[in-house]
Design a protein around this motif. Structure first.
Motif, PDB file in Angstrom:
ATOM      1  N   GLU A   1       0.237  -1.174  -0.459  1.00 51.47           N
ATOM      2  CA  GLU A   1      -0.011  -0.002   0.293  1.00 51.47           C
ATOM      3  C   GLU A   1       0.589   1.458   0.206  1.00 51.47           C
ATOM      4  O   GLU A   1       1.928   1.659   0.870  1.00 51.47           O
ATOM      5  N   CYS A   2       0.524   2.320  -0.544  1.00 49.62           N
ATOM      6  CA  CYS A   2       0.865   3.292  -0.835  1.00 49.62           C
ATOM      7  C   CYS A   2       0.345   4.520  -0.879  1.00 49.62           C
ATOM      8  O   CYS A   2      -0.630   4.274  -2.245  1.00 49.62           O
ATOM      9  N   SER A   3       0.543   5.937  -1.015  1.00 49.67           N
ATOM     10  CA  SER A   3      -0.459   6.972  -1.488  1.00 49.67           C
ATOM     11  C   SER A   3       0.578   7.672  -2.053  1.00 49.67           C
ATOM     12  O   SER A   3       1.753   8.101  -1.288  1.00 49.67           O
ATOM     13  N   ASP A   4      -0.063   8.713  -3.014  1.00 48.95           N
ATOM     14  CA  ASP A   4       0.934   9.581  -4.323  1.00 48.95           C
ATOM     15  C   ASP A   4      -0.034  10.719  -3.818  1.00 48.95           C
ATOM     16  O   ASP A   4      -1.123  10.348  -4.499  1.00 48.95           O
ATOM     17  N   VAL A   5       0.240  11.848  -4.450  1.00 48.11           N
ATOM     18  CA  VAL A   5      -0.149  13.452  -4.837  1.00 48.11           C
ATOM     19  C   VAL A   5       1.227  13.784  -5.537  1.00 48.11           C
ATOM     20  O   VAL A   5       2.132  13.933  -5.184  1.00 48.11           O
ATOM     21  N   ALA A   6       0.676  14.396  -6.903  1.00 47.18           N
ATOM     22  CA  ALA A   6       1.642  15.048  -8.138  1.00 47.18           C
ATOM     23  C   ALA A   6       1.224  16.329  -8.503  1.00 47.18           C
ATOM     24  O   ALA A   6      -0.258  16.258  -8.572  1.00 47.18           O
ATOM     25  N   ILE A   7       1.703  17.339  -8.365  1.00 52.23           N
ATOM     26  CA  ILE A   7       0.675  18.377  -9.135  1.00 52.23           C
ATOM     27  C   ILE A   7       2.304  19.561  -9.324  1.00 52.23           C
ATOM     28  O   ILE A   7       3.173  19.054  -9.334  1.00 52.23           O
ATOM     29  N   CYS A   8       1.491  19.960 -11.082  1.00 52.72           N
ATOM     30  CA  CYS A   8       2.621  20.895 -11.418  1.00 52.72           C
ATOM     31  C   CYS A   8       2.683  21.662 -12.771  1.00 52.72           C
ATOM     32  O   CYS A   8       1.908  21.933 -13.503  1.00 52.72           O
ATOM     33  N   SER A   9       2.027  23.470 -11.098  1.00 54.50           N
ATOM     34  CA  SER A   9       1.646  24.556 -11.966  1.00 54.50           C
ATOM     35  C   SER A   9       2.592  25.588 -11.566  1.00 54.50           C
ATOM     36  O   SER A   9       3.838  24.854 -11.652  1.00 54.50           O
ATOM     37  N   SER A  10       1.842  26.673 -10.394  1.00 57.71           N
ATOM     38  CA  SER A  10       3.164  26.925 -10.004  1.00 57.71           C
ATOM     39  C   SER A  10       3.990  26.620  -8.943  1.00 57.71           C
ATOM     40  O   SER A  10       5.284  27.117  -8.563  1.00 57.71           O
ATOM     41  N   LEU A  11       3.540  25.653  -8.588  1.00 57.63           N
ATOM     42  CA  LEU A  11       4.228  24.800  -7.986  1.00 57.63           C
ATOM     43  C   LEU A  11       4.281  23.220  -8.667  1.00 57.63           C
ATOM     44  O   LEU A  11       3.273  22.514  -9.618  1.00 57.63           O
ATOM     45  N   ALA A  12       5.487  22.793  -8.620  1.00 58.27           N
ATOM     46  CA  ALA A  12       5.875  21.099  -9.191  1.00 58.27           C
ATOM     47  C   ALA A  12       6.554  20.841  -8.083  1.00 58.27           C
ATOM     48  O   ALA A  12       7.563  20.802  -7.050  1.00 58.27           O
ATOM     49  N   ALA A  13       4.911  19.469  -7.554  1.00 63.84           N
ATOM     50  CA  ALA A  13       5.576  18.775  -6.305  1.00 63.84           C
ATOM     51  C   ALA A  13       5.106  17.285  -6.647  1.00 63.84           C
ATOM     52  O   ALA A  13       4.273  17.361  -7.321  1.00 63.84           O
ATOM     53  N   LEU A  14       6.004  16.469  -5.679  1.00 66.75           N
ATOM     54  CA  LEU A  14       5.534  15.464  -5.618  1.00 66.75           C
ATOM     55  C   LEU A  14       5.642  15.074  -4.289  1.00 66.75           C
ATOM     56  O   LEU A  14       6.486  14.966  -3.510  1.00 66.75           O
ATOM     57  N   GLY A  15       4.007  14.656  -3.620  1.00 61.70           N
ATOM     58  CA  GLY A  15       4.073  13.790  -2.093  1.00 61.70           C
ATOM     59  C   GLY A  15       4.168  12.365  -2.409  1.00 61.70           C
ATOM     60  O   GLY A  15       3.190  11.477  -2.820  1.00 61.70           O
ATOM     61  N   HIS A  16       4.801  11.147  -0.739  1.00 60.00           N
ATOM     62  CA  HIS A  16       4.073  10.383  -0.797  1.00 60.00           C
ATOM     63  C   HIS A  16       4.675   9.479   0.091  1.00 60.00           C
ATOM     64  O   HIS A  16       5.443  10.052   0.690  1.00 60.00           O
ATOM     65  N   ASN A  17       3.319   8.416   0.580  1.00 60.54           N
ATOM     66  CA  ASN A  17       3.583   7.514   1.403  1.00 60.54           C
ATOM     67  C   ASN A  17       4.273   6.193   1.598  1.00 60.54           C
ATOM     68  O   ASN A  17       3.558   5.790   0.765  1.00 60.54           O
TER      69      ASN A  17
END
Length: 258
Positions: A17-33
């Motif tokens: 089990e893992c969870s991710d959130v990604a966004i690439c706009s004014s903020l370009a970032a990736l979070g991961h559990n």
């Protein structure tokens, strides 16, 4: 190779089990559990390796496994996080390339294009979900792969993208994982446009049966990572990322100075 005890099908799925959130706009970032069975808590390592090419990589690694079945990054500014996508039995190809060999190869990618070539293989034993970032091109992509040469690439944009342990955009028969369904439903209700919002989501425990941030008794969030593409930093949080005390336990890596 690690010794693997006999486990039921559900126990194998529950261990991945893992969870991710990604966004690439004014903020370009990736979070991961990074979530796993509690039994591995005392058997995890950060491996830093120098290669003959004078490049290097750092990877979160479980004892007895190739780096990495979790996340890693290299001195070229390319890195990734992983989400298992448990297959139906007829999706597994005996004799194909195992996914840990793919992610080990991925650690030597010199750019996003090379990384995509690494994961888009025809002879995979089983599929996987790869969240790949390249700080030089300022891009984040999610790649879903499957056996028999199937894959789908989604470039992350201004709309936040959440991924658990089910395929999102590759059309394939798959296990209906209750934990993933619950985590997706919860993530859909939460804002995820800023660092604080994304880390709050990754630390969420509102769903008592299938929380995004796992605290046992069987599954545990080993750590949370935050990749800030523009700052060229990767941060590992050993505690709950939604806590105001999170920075005290943070381990920060410069993605340009390995």
């Amino acid at each position: 190779m690690p010794f693997i005890t006999c486990r039921t099908k559900n126990e194998v799925y529950d261990a991945e089990e893992c969870s991710d959130v990604a966004i690439c706009s004014s903020l370009a970032a990736l979070g991961h559990n990074e979530d796993a069975n509690v039994s591995v808590q005392d058997h995890i390592f950060l491996v830093h390796a120098s290669l003959s090419s004078e490049a290097s990589f750092t990877a979160f690694t479980l004892a007895g496994e190739l780096p990495s079945c979790a996340f890693g990054f290299n001195s070229y500014g390319v890195g990734f996080t992983l989400n298992a996508v448990p297959p139906l039995p007829d999706e597994v190809v005996a004799g194909g390339i195992g996914r840990n060999f793919v992610s080990r190869d991925l650690l030597e990618s010199t750019c996003l294009e090379v990384a995509l070539q690494c994961v888009q293989l025809k002879n995979l034993a089983v599929g996987h979900s790869y969240n790949i970032f390249d700080i030089c091109s300022r891009k984040i992509v999610n790649v879903e792969t499957a056996s028999r040469g199937r894959f789908s690439v989604k470039e992350i944009g201004a709309t936040p993208f959440f991924h658990a342990n089910m395929y999102r955009h590759l059309d394939i028969s798959q296990v209906q994982d209750e934990s993933s369904l619950h985590r997706h439903a919860r993530a859909a209700d939460l804002p995820k446009f800023t660092k604080d919002e994304i880390l709050s989501l990754l630390g969420d425990t509102e769903d008592e049966l299938y929380p995004i941030y796992m605290q046992g008794p069987v599954l545990h969030t080993l750590c949370t990572i935050w990749v800030d593409v523009d700052a060229r930093k990767l941060t590992i949080y050993s505690g709950r990322p939604s806590s105001i005390e999170r920075e005290r336990s943070a381990l920060v890596f410069d993605l340009t100075a390995q």
